[in-house]
Motif scaffolding. Structure first.
Motif, PDB file in Angstrom:
ATOM      1  N   ILE A 108     -48.256  29.302 -24.858  1.00 45.83           N
ATOM      2  CA  ILE A 108     -48.356  27.882 -24.482  1.00 45.83           C
ATOM      3  C   ILE A 108     -47.219  27.093 -25.113  1.00 45.83           C
ATOM      4  CG2 ILE A 108     -49.750  25.779 -24.738  1.00 45.83           C
ATOM      5  CD1 ILE A 108     -52.236  27.615 -24.551  1.00 45.83           C
ATOM      6  N   SER A 109     -46.899  27.437 -26.361  1.00 43.08           N
ATOM      7  CA  SER A 109     -45.788  26.775 -27.051  1.00 43.08           C
ATOM      8  C   SER A 109     -44.464  27.057 -26.338  1.00 43.08           C
ATOM      9  CB  SER A 109     -45.711  27.267 -28.501  1.00 43.08           C
ATOM     10  OG  SER A 109     -44.631  26.667 -29.183  1.00 43.08           O
ATOM     11  N   ILE A 110     -44.277  28.285 -25.866  1.00 44.66           N
ATOM     12  CA  ILE A 110     -43.062  28.644 -25.132  1.00 44.66           C
ATOM     13  C   ILE A 110     -42.975  27.835 -23.840  1.00 44.66           C
ATOM     14  CG2 ILE A 110     -41.948  30.480 -23.796  1.00 44.66           C
ATOM     15  CD1 ILE A 110     -42.980  32.450 -25.927  1.00 44.66           C
ATOM     16  N   LEU A 111     -44.094  27.697 -23.142  1.00 46.20           N
ATOM     17  CA  LEU A 111     -44.119  26.904 -21.904  1.00 46.20           C
ATOM     18  C   LEU A 111     -43.715  25.461 -22.182  1.00 46.20           C
ATOM     19  CD1 LEU A 111     -47.406  28.213 -20.231  1.00 46.20           C
ATOM     20  CD2 LEU A 111     -45.073  28.566 -19.403  1.00 46.20           C
ATOM     21  N   GLU A 112     -44.214  24.911 -23.281  1.00 51.10           N
ATOM     22  CA  GLU A 112     -43.886  23.521 -23.643  1.00 51.10           C
ATOM     23  C   GLU A 112     -42.405  23.375 -23.960  1.00 51.10           C
ATOM     24  OE1 GLU A 112     -48.164  22.038 -25.527  1.00 51.10           O
ATOM     25  OE2 GLU A 112     -46.703  23.042 -26.829  1.00 51.10           O
ATOM     26  N   HIS A 113     -41.848  24.345 -24.680  1.00 50.30           N
ATOM     27  CA  HIS A 113     -40.425  24.290 -25.026  1.00 50.30           C
ATOM     28  C   HIS A 113     -39.546  24.449 -23.777  1.00 50.30           C
ATOM     29  CE1 HIS A 113     -41.656  24.967 -29.296  1.00 50.30           C
ATOM     30  NE2 HIS A 113     -40.601  24.198 -29.497  1.00 50.30           N
ATOM     31  N   LEU A 114     -39.945  25.350 -22.891  1.00 50.15           N
ATOM     32  CA  LEU A 114     -39.186  25.544 -21.654  1.00 50.15           C
ATOM     33  C   LEU A 114     -39.204  24.279 -20.805  1.00 50.15           C
ATOM     34  CD1 LEU A 114     -40.284  29.158 -20.614  1.00 50.15           C
ATOM     35  CD2 LEU A 114     -37.980  28.433 -21.264  1.00 50.15           C
ATOM     36  N   ASN A 115     -40.337  23.604 -20.787  1.00 49.19           N
ATOM     37  CA  ASN A 115     -40.427  22.384 -19.982  1.00 49.19           C
ATOM     38  C   ASN A 115     -39.584  21.263 -20.578  1.00 49.19           C
ATOM     39  OD1 ASN A 115     -41.487  21.344 -17.585  1.00 49.19           O
ATOM     40  ND2 ASN A 115     -43.087  20.215 -18.669  1.00 49.19           N
ATOM     41  N   THR A 116     -39.490  21.233 -21.890  1.00 44.09           N
ATOM     42  CA  THR A 116     -38.607  20.263 -22.559  1.00 44.09           C
ATOM     43  C   THR A 116     -37.146  20.579 -22.243  1.00 44.09           C
ATOM     44  OG1 THR A 116     -40.157  19.908 -24.392  1.00 44.09           O
ATOM     45  CG2 THR A 116     -37.856  19.328 -24.785  1.00 44.09           C
ATOM     46  N   ASP A 117     -36.817  21.875 -22.303  1.00 44.16           N
ATOM     47  CA  ASP A 117     -35.447  22.304 -21.978  1.00 44.16           C
ATOM     48  C   ASP A 117     -35.096  21.954 -20.529  1.00 44.16           C
ATOM     49  OD1 ASP A 117     -35.181  23.320 -24.516  1.00 44.16           O
ATOM     50  OD2 ASP A 117     -35.576  25.400 -23.938  1.00 44.16           O
ATOM     51  N   LEU A 118     -36.093  22.068 -19.655  1.00 36.13           N
ATOM     52  CA  LEU A 118     -35.866  21.745 -18.241  1.00 36.13           C
ATOM     53  C   LEU A 118     -35.447  20.285 -18.090  1.00 36.13           C
ATOM     54  CD1 LEU A 118     -36.096  22.540 -15.212  1.00 36.13           C
ATOM     55  CD2 LEU A 118     -38.473  21.786 -15.312  1.00 36.13           C
ATOM     56  N   LEU A 119     -36.125  19.403 -18.797  1.00 37.32           N
ATOM     57  CA  LEU A 119     -35.812  17.980 -18.717  1.00 37.32           C
ATOM     58  C   LEU A 119     -34.424  17.680 -19.271  1.00 37.32           C
ATOM     59  CD1 LEU A 119     -37.297  15.458 -17.691  1.00 37.32           C
ATOM     60  CD2 LEU A 119     -38.046  15.029 -20.035  1.00 37.32           C
ATOM     61  N   ILE A 131     -34.160  27.982 -16.131  1.00 35.93           N
ATOM     62  CA  ILE A 131     -35.275  27.624 -17.017  1.00 35.93           C
ATOM     63  C   ILE A 131     -36.577  27.603 -16.230  1.00 35.93           C
ATOM     64  CG2 ILE A 131     -36.271  25.764 -18.424  1.00 35.93           C
ATOM     65  CD1 ILE A 131     -33.353  24.963 -19.118  1.00 35.93           C
ATOM     66  N   ASN A 132     -36.517  27.087 -15.018  1.00 37.54           N
ATOM     67  CA  ASN A 132     -37.704  27.028 -14.173  1.00 37.54           C
ATOM     68  C   ASN A 132     -38.245  28.431 -13.884  1.00 37.54           C
ATOM     69  OD1 ASN A 132     -39.575  25.517 -12.384  1.00 37.54           O
ATOM     70  ND2 ASN A 132     -38.533  26.634 -10.773  1.00 37.54           N
ATOM     71  N   ARG A 133     -37.349  29.379 -13.621  1.00 38.73           N
ATOM     72  CA  ARG A 133     -37.773  30.759 -13.378  1.00 38.73           C
ATOM     73  C   ARG A 133     -38.434  31.355 -14.618  1.00 38.73           C
ATOM     74  NH1 ARG A 133     -32.732  31.005 -10.749  1.00 38.73           N
ATOM     75  NH2 ARG A 133     -31.797  32.170 -12.471  1.00 38.73           N
ATOM     76  N   LYS A 134     -37.879  31.049 -15.787  1.00 39.15           N
ATOM     77  CA  LYS A 134     -38.466  31.536 -17.040  1.00 39.15           C
ATOM     78  C   LYS A 134     -39.863  30.956 -17.248  1.00 39.15           C
ATOM     79  CE  LYS A 134     -34.226  32.364 -19.726  1.00 39.15           C
ATOM     80  NZ  LYS A 134     -33.442  31.954 -20.925  1.00 39.15           N
ATOM     81  N   PHE A 135     -40.033  29.698 -16.886  1.00 40.80           N
ATOM     82  CA  PHE A 135     -41.340  29.026 -17.017  1.00 40.80           C
ATOM     83  C   PHE A 135     -42.395  29.765 -16.198  1.00 40.80           C
ATOM     84  CE2 PHE A 135     -44.554  26.025 -15.620  1.00 40.80           C
ATOM     85  CZ  PHE A 135     -44.888  25.342 -16.792  1.00 40.80           C
ATOM     86  N   HIS A 136     -42.082  30.021 -14.936  1.00 37.12           N
ATOM     87  CA  HIS A 136     -43.048  30.683 -14.061  1.00 37.12           C
ATOM     88  C   HIS A 136     -43.260  32.144 -14.469  1.00 37.12           C
ATOM     89  CE1 HIS A 136     -43.827  27.562 -11.007  1.00 37.12           C
ATOM     90  NE2 HIS A 136     -42.648  27.112 -11.393  1.00 37.12           N
TER      91      HIS A 136
END
Length: 218
Positions: A108-119, A131-136
């Motif tokens: 969950i923490s990784i998902l949050e960090h990836l979403n921050t990186d996306l922004l 980054i979006n591909r990594k999230f999914h």
């Protein structure tokens, strides 16, 4: 002889992977022509591994040969894109639901960090797309279900052919970031039904943007 054979196979796979990477990144777009001699110069190899790599790509359905034109990156029809997304929506929504049940705090923490990186990547569509591909992919991994992961991977070749990323504007990236946030929140609170619904809404929005891009470039 064995050494030379292994070296040749390694070179073919290297060319194969570079071509897939180029299609995935958008450096090679659907409809782009693929000339052996140009690719050999670009990749600094002989034409033989390029020819063999292209044969593998053709077998994978990523490139096609047209009379009097030659090899080119395959272009999906609108119908194929809709069919692809229909399957993707089912698998991604199911993955989100299962991830809500199995995801660890670190995931969950990784998902949050990836979403921050996306922004933070609003100015670079290629990085945002990666980054979006990594999230999914992280959500898929969190399902703890090898068969679901395998089913999604079977779509990989077709997904590569989607072409230009929909994350080409700041507004679109911000929209995706907000949708990801809702998905993460549902997973964090172990609400599988909500995670499934949010992912479905997210992917349906993605399909709409994908079809809009198709209309612009038709």
């Amino acid at each position: 002889i064995f050494y030379l054979f292994n070296k040749t196979i390694a070179t073919i796979m290297k060319v194969y992977e570079k071509l897939i990477s180029s299609i995935l990144s958008g450096d090679l777009l659907p409809g782009d022509r693929l000339r052996e001699i140009d690719l050999a110069k670009r990749l600094n190899v002989s034409r033989t591994p390029v020819r063999e790599a292209m044969r593998r790509l053709e077998a994978d359905g990523l490139i096609t040969h047209k009379p009097r034109i030659g090899a080119e990156v395959r272009t999906l029809t609108q119908e194929e894109i809709v069919e692809l997304y229909e399957m993707r929506i089912v698998l991604e929504a199911t993955a989100a639901k299962m991830a809500a049940k199995h995801a660890s705090n670190s995931e969950i923490s990784i998902l949050e960090h990836l979403n921050t990186d996306l922004l933070d990547a609003t100015s670079d569509p290629k990085i945002a797309s990666k980054i979006n591909r990594k999230f999914h992919s992280c959500i898929l991994s969190a399902t703890r279900n090898r068969f679901l992961f395998s089913s999604y991977n079977s779509l990989s070749n077709a997904l590569v052919l989607l072409g230009k990323t929909t994350l080409s504007s700041k507004e679109r990236v911000q929209e995706v970031h907000k949708q990801h946030d809702k998905i993460i929140s549902a997973i964090k609170f172990a609400d599988g039904d909500l995670a499934e619904a949010e992912m479905r809404a997210h992917m349906e929005t993605s399909l709409t943007h994908r079809l809009n891009i198709l209309q612009v470039y038709d």
